[in-house]
Design an enzyme around this catalytic site. Structure first.
Site, PDB file in Angstrom:
ATOM      1  CB  ALA A  39      -1.538  33.292  -6.960  1.00 42.62           C
ATOM      2  CG  LEU A  78      -0.736  51.563  -1.411  1.00 38.76           C
ATOM      3  CD1 LEU A  78      -1.491  52.671  -2.556  1.00 38.76           C
ATOM      4  CD2 LEU A  78       0.517  51.502  -1.814  1.00 38.76           C
ATOM      5  CG  ASP A 103       0.084  46.204  17.198  1.00 31.90           C
ATOM      6  OD1 ASP A 103       0.833  46.201  16.259  1.00 31.90           O
ATOM      7  OD2 ASP A 103      -0.078  45.274  17.817  1.00 31.90           O
ATOM      8  N   GLY A 106      -1.588  42.522  11.853  1.00 34.21           N
ATOM      9  CA  GLY A 106      -2.605  41.827  11.298  1.00 34.21           C
ATOM     10  C   GLY A 106      -3.482  42.724  10.341  1.00 34.21           C
ATOM     11  CB  ALA A 107      -3.582  45.969   9.216  1.00 30.44           C
ATOM     12  N   GLY A 108      -3.096  43.758   7.347  1.00 26.20           N
ATOM     13  CA  GLY A 108      -2.934  43.109   6.050  1.00 26.20           C
ATOM     14  C   GLY A 108      -3.891  41.773   5.913  1.00 26.20           C
ATOM     15  CG  ASP A 109      -2.434  38.414   8.263  1.00 26.70           C
ATOM     16  OD1 ASP A 109      -2.104  38.141   7.182  1.00 26.70           O
ATOM     17  OD2 ASP A 109      -1.741  38.483   9.293  1.00 26.70           O
TER      18      ASP A 109
END
Length: 169
Positions: A39, A78, A103, A106-109
Site C-alpha cells: 500500500a 480518532l 450514527d 460509514g464515517a471512516g469510509d
C-alpha cells in the site's frame, strides 16, 4: 494489486477490521499485514491501531511501528478527536468537527473517500503539508457530516455540504 502497482496506481488500504468475520484475531492480523507493504496510503482507526500493534497506546510512536519504506501516507482516524497523519517528511494532527452524532456507520469510509477524491489527480498534495492538512480538514468534514444521519450511504455528504461545514468552522 501487482498490475495496478506496476501501472503507477496509488494503492490505498483500509483494513476495516471486523473481528467476528475472521476465524481468529491472529488470522485477521496475519492476513491484514500480508499485503501491508504493497500500500501507498494506509488508513487505520484508533481501534485498528491498537489491534495491529498490540499496544493500548494511541500515539505517534505506536503509529510509526506500522510504517513501511514505500508508504506515502499513514492515517490514524480518532473519531471525535480528528485524525493523525504521517509522511516521510512530516506528521501532525487535524481536529474533528463538532456535530450532533446520530450514527457513526460509514464515517471512516466517507473520510477516506473524500481524501482519495482530492488526491487521485494530484498526488503532490502528499508532499505539501499545508495542502494535505486542507484535504484532511475536508475529509474530516465529510466524516463528521456522515455521523449526523442514520445509515452509511444515505448519510454521505455532497461536496457542497462539506464546504459549508468548512466555511462555518
Amino acid at each position: 494489486m501487482e498490475v495496478a502497482k506496476d501501472a503507477g496506481v496509488l494503492l490505498s488500504y483500509d483494513p476495516n477490521l471486523r473481528l467476528p468475520l475472521w476465524p481468529s484475531a491472529e488470522e485477521a492480523r496475519e492476513q491484514i499485514l500480508s499485503i501491508w507493504d504493497k500500500a501507498d496510503l494506509i488508513k487505520v482507526s484508533d481501534v485498528e491501531l491498537e489491534f495491529l500493534t498490540g499496544s493500548d497506546k494511541i500515539d505517534d510512536a505506536s503509529a510509526m511501528t506500522l510504517w513501511h519504506p514505500n508508504l506515502k501516507l499513514l492515517l490514524v482516524t480518532l473519531g471525535e478527536n480528528g485524525c493523525r497523519y504521517y509522511t516521510k517528511n512530516f506528521h501532525g494532527g487535524v481536529e474533528a468537527f463538532r456535530v450532533n452524532t446520530v450514527d457513526t456507520t460509514g464515517a471512516g469510509d466517507s473520510f477516506i473517500g473524500a481524501l482519495l477524491c482530492k488526491i487521485v489527480d494530484d498526488q503532490s498534495i502528499l508532499e505539501d503539508e499545508q495542502r494535505l492538512r486542507g484535504v484532511l480538514k475536508f475529509a474530516n468534514a465529510c466524516g463528521a457530516i456522515t455521523t449526523t444521519k442514520k445509515g452509511a450511504i444515505p448519510a454521505l455528504p455532497t461536496e457542497s455540504e462539506a464546504l459549508a461545514l468548512l466555511k462555518g468552522a
